[in-house]
Design an enzyme around this catalytic site. Structure first.
Site, PDB file in Angstrom:
ATOM      1  N   LYS A 176       5.591   9.044   8.485  1.00 20.33           N
ATOM      2  CA  LYS A 176       5.475   8.479   9.838  1.00 20.33           C
ATOM      3  C   LYS A 176       6.584   8.946  10.784  1.00 20.33           C
ATOM      4  O   LYS A 176       6.532  10.069  11.265  1.00 20.33           O
ATOM      5  CB  LYS A 176       5.371   6.952   9.757  1.00 20.33           C
ATOM      6  CG  LYS A 176       4.147   6.528   8.896  1.00 20.33           C
ATOM      7  CD  LYS A 176       3.657   5.159   9.160  1.00 20.33           C
ATOM      8  CE  LYS A 176       2.595   4.706   8.179  1.00 20.33           C
ATOM      9  NZ  LYS A 176       1.214   4.914   8.568  1.00 20.33           N
TER      10      LYS A 176
ATOM     11  N   TYR B 163       0.871  -1.184   0.000  1.00 24.19           N
ATOM     12  CA  TYR B 163       0.000   0.000   0.000  1.00 24.19           C
ATOM     13  C   TYR B 163       0.898   1.220   0.000  1.00 24.19           C
ATOM     14  O   TYR B 163       1.821   1.308   0.814  1.00 24.19           O
ATOM     15  CB  TYR B 163      -0.895  -0.023   1.238  1.00 24.19           C
ATOM     16  CG  TYR B 163      -1.731   1.217   1.435  1.00 24.19           C
ATOM     17  CD1 TYR B 163      -2.843   1.470   0.640  1.00 24.19           C
ATOM     18  CD2 TYR B 163      -1.423   2.126   2.451  1.00 24.19           C
ATOM     19  CE1 TYR B 163      -3.615   2.604   0.839  1.00 24.19           C
ATOM     20  CE2 TYR B 163      -2.201   3.262   2.655  1.00 24.19           C
ATOM     21  CZ  TYR B 163      -3.297   3.492   1.849  1.00 24.19           C
ATOM     22  OH  TYR B 163      -4.067   4.614   2.048  1.00 24.19           O
TER      23      TYR B 163
ATOM     24  N   ASP C  46       9.437   2.508  -0.917  1.00 27.43           N
ATOM     25  CA  ASP C  46       8.474   3.209  -0.069  1.00 27.43           C
ATOM     26  C   ASP C  46       8.820   2.861   1.381  1.00 27.43           C
ATOM     27  O   ASP C  46       8.437   1.817   1.898  1.00 27.43           O
ATOM     28  CB  ASP C  46       7.051   2.769  -0.435  1.00 27.43           C
ATOM     29  CG  ASP C  46       6.008   3.467   0.431  1.00 27.43           C
ATOM     30  OD1 ASP C  46       6.402   4.163   1.398  1.00 27.43           O
ATOM     31  OD2 ASP C  46       4.806   3.311   0.143  1.00 27.43           O
TER      32      ASP C  46
HETATM   33  N1  HOZ Z   1      -1.779   4.045   6.621  1.00 26.07           N
HETATM   34  C1  HOZ Z   1      -2.247   3.504   7.855  1.00 26.07           C
HETATM   35  C2  HOZ Z   1      -2.300   2.039   7.847  1.00 26.07           C
HETATM   36  N2  HOZ Z   1      -1.288   1.357   7.207  1.00 26.07           N
HETATM   37  C3  HOZ Z   1      -3.618   3.977   8.246  1.00 26.07           C
HETATM   38  C4  HOZ Z   1      -3.555   5.235   8.986  1.00 26.07           C
HETATM   39  C5  HOZ Z   1      -4.800   5.540   9.791  1.00 26.07           C
HETATM   40  O1  HOZ Z   1      -5.851   5.024   9.509  1.00 26.07           O
HETATM   41  O2  HOZ Z   1      -4.694   6.315  10.723  1.00 26.07           O
END
Ligand code: HOZ
Length: 428
Positions: free
Chosen positions: A267, A144, A239
């Protein structure tokens, strides 16, 4: 545990926010029940609005590597706030941030800051396309890369959780620019390059997948991506939104010794505030405006508060490399403890871990790609999740998300988690 306040808030939220959440992964759709509404956090712990305490293995889905409210991050933020919250003009901190990133991740010669991981991957891909003059991109099933139109094809994370393999609303022409392949399959990558190598602008990959649960690269996989991209003139994009500064100070590229052309970050780099970044080889990044013809921009990019929190986090990690050894030891203890508890209970469980990223897959199969991950018994995972939550252990609410340890955790925290898991398996 009482949940009445959270329940009431979730009802209110659903009246005015689609599904009651501002990001679908948080909705508890696949595990049942209502999400606790969080009131505050400190170190490795969260408290919800009903006063329940949780040991936090979500860490805001990755950013909180140091734990919540680390004093150095809070102090940096307070200092930045005293100077103003946004200028839309260059600041010294942004230069320091770029220099720090380049020092820690040597493949990044120049870097641009954005506001999220999605912006980072979207922009990196556009630059790679502009640089090569080609349109196609290889991505991997269950990976993802944020909610970028062309990358929402066979994607992991919330899409995998909700059973939406390809998002509605993405024009077919956009999706057609993406070649989805099985993760860890060198043969599939070779076939794609043999067939369309001259048209492939980029390969984008999570060098350790976190978004179908934690799935490490098999030996030789990342090396093969590097070799094919070099041979065919495609841009290799790691990524590292999840893995950057987490699986090693220099990210997965340091841990596995493979050098990409471009890297996306998010992040941890924001220390809990919204920051993303994309960077890489100077000649590729020179395709971005104002140097080159690829347009990318952002009003709040390089925001002083966000950059201050991120910079404080990176400086702290740089000055304390023992944090990674601690996380490795805690992660190994958790992995061994939960695996033993499952074996004692006769539960089929595969535990994948890389450093402080870990997933308990409810399957007896090895999990090295989406077909392995999706063989998991998600009903069993949901039962386990709910039992752990009621014991005060806050795991990601999906079989297809990695759990994260943080530096504020202790051996006692891990042992308590293992004891809770043992009770959960016995009850299931
Ligand atoms: N990208 C996050 C999970 N892999 C989700 C972030 C969220 O929902 O806060």
């Amino acid at each position: 545990m009482k949940h009445s306040q959270s329940r009431q808030l979730f009802r209110r939220a659903q009246e005015r926010i689609p599904g009651g959440v501002n990001s679908p992964a948080r909705a508890f759709k696949s595990v049942g029940g209502d999400p606790p509404f969080i009131a505050r956090a400190e170190g490795a712990r969260l408290w919800d609005v009903d006063g329940n305490e949780y040991l936090d293995y979500v860490g805001s889905w990755g950013p909180m590597l140091l734990g919540h409210r680390h004093p150095a991050v809070i102090a940096a933020l307070e200092e930045a706030l005293a100077g103003g919250t946004s200028f839309g003009a260059p600041t010294e901190r942004e230069v320091e941030m770029a220099e720090t990133i380049a020092a820690l991740v040597p493949s990044i010669e120049t870097v641009r800051l954005v506001n999220s991981g999605t912006e980072a991957t979207m922009s990196a891909l556009r630059v790679a396309r502009g640089f090569t003059g080609r349109e196609l991109a290889i991505k991997f099933e269950g990976n993802y890369h944020g909610h970028v139109d062309s990358l929402l094809v066979k994607a992991g994370s919330g899409l995998a959780t909700l059973g939406i393999s390809d998002s509605a609303g993405v024009p077919a022409g956009f999706a057609a620019t993406t070649i989805p392949l099985p993760y860890n399959s060198v043969a599939a990558v070779e076939r794609a390059f043999r067939g369309q190598g001259e048209k492939i602008a980029a390969v984008i990959v999570e060098p350790v997948v976190g978004n179908m649960g934690c799935v490490p690269p098999q030996p030789g996989f990342l090396e093969a991506l590097r070799a094919f991209c070099s041979q065919y003139g495609a841009v290799l994009i790691f990524d590292e939104v999840m893995t950057g500064f987490r699986v090693a100070l220099g990210g997965a590229q340091e841990r596995f010794g493979v050098t990409p052309d471009m890297t996306t970050l998010g992040k941890v780099i924001g220390g809990g505030l919204p920051v993303g970044a994309f960077g890489g080889r100077r000649e590729i990044m020179a395709a971005a405006a104002p140097l080159g013809p690829v347009y990318q921009a952002g009003t709040l990019s390089g925001n002083p508060a966000a950059v201050a929190a991120g910079l404080a986090t990176l400086r702290l990690l740089r000055g304390n490399p023992h944090i990674y050894a601690k996380l490795e030891a805690l992660g190994a203890r958790l992995q061994a403890g939960v695996a033993a508890a499952a074996a004692d209970a006769g539960a089929a469980l595969t535990v994948n871990r890389v450093g402080s990223m870990i997933t308990f897959f409810f399957t007896g199969r090895d999990v090295c790609d989406w077909s392995g991950a999706s063989s998991s018994d998600t009903q069993k995972f949901a039962q386990f999740f709910r039992r752990m939550l009621e014991s005060g252990i806050y795991l990601p609410c999906s079989q297809f998300e990695a759990a994260f340890l943080c530096a504020a955790m202790t051996q006692e925290d891990i042992d308590r988690t293992v004891a809770c898991a043992r009770r959960a398996f016995a009850d299931m």
